[in-house]
Design a protein around this motif. Structure first.
Motif, short mmCIF file in Angstrom:
data_model
loop_
_atom_site.label_atom_id
_atom_site.label_comp_id
_atom_site.label_asym_id
_atom_site.label_seq_id
_atom_site.Cartn_x
_atom_site.Cartn_y
_atom_site.Cartn_z
N ASP A 1 0.83 -1.21 0.00
CA ASP A 1 0.00 0.00 0.00
C ASP A 1 0.86 1.26 0.00
O ASP A 1 0.57 2.23 -0.71
N GLU A 2 1.94 1.25 0.79
CA GLU A 2 2.81 2.42 0.84
C GLU A 2 3.52 2.63 -0.50
O GLU A 2 3.69 3.76 -0.95
N ARG B 1 1.01 4.23 -2.89
CA ARG B 1 0.85 5.66 -2.60
C ARG B 1 2.06 6.47 -3.08
O ARG B 1 1.90 7.54 -3.64
N TYR B 2 3.26 5.94 -2.89
CA TYR B 2 4.47 6.64 -3.34
C TYR B 2 4.45 6.79 -4.86
O TYR B 2 4.74 7.86 -5.38
N THR C 1 2.49 1.65 -11.96
CA THR C 1 2.77 0.48 -11.14
C THR C 1 3.01 -0.76 -11.96
O THR C 1 3.28 -1.82 -11.42
N GLU D 1 1.88 6.81 -6.85
CA GLU D 1 0.83 7.74 -7.26
C GLU D 1 1.26 9.18 -7.02
O GLU D 1 0.98 10.06 -7.84
N GLN D 2 1.95 9.46 -5.92
CA GLN D 2 2.39 10.82 -5.61
C GLN D 2 3.47 11.29 -6.56
O GLN D 2 3.58 12.48 -6.86
#
Length: 91
Positions: free
Chosen positions: A47-48, A51-52, A60, A54-55
């Motif tokens: 999950d982390e 998020r990284y 992916t 996406e930011q």
């Protein structure tokens, strides 16, 4: 006691106090570490990572680019051009 001796004494006391405070802080942080199962840790890491990506605008998917080597070219691979090489030849 001279002024130089007093300054030295205060410096020693401050150094010892700072070392004790640092030790106490480290002990407080490591006293009760959180534990989790392997599955939970993997899920959180995944999950982390999502998020990284996406930011930072990264995809992916893991599509290879033109600079990637093939799977057989890694360490321990059996390459025929290495077997046929003559080390006595002047490069």
């Amino acid at each position: 006691m001279s002024a130089g001796g007093l300054v030295f004494f205060l410096f020693v006391l401050l150094s010892i106090g700072a070392a004790i405070a640092l030790y106490a802080g480290i002990q407080a942080e490591t006293r009760d570490p959180p534990t989790m199962s392997r599955e939970e840790a993997e899920r959180r890491a995944r999950d982390e990572g999502m998020r990284y990506n996406e930011q930072h605008g990264r995809g992916t998917d893991r599509r290879p680019n033109e600079n990637d080597r093939s799977e057989g070219a890694g360490w321990g691979s059996d390459r025929s051009d290495d077997r046929d090489r003559d080390d006595a030849r002047d490069w």
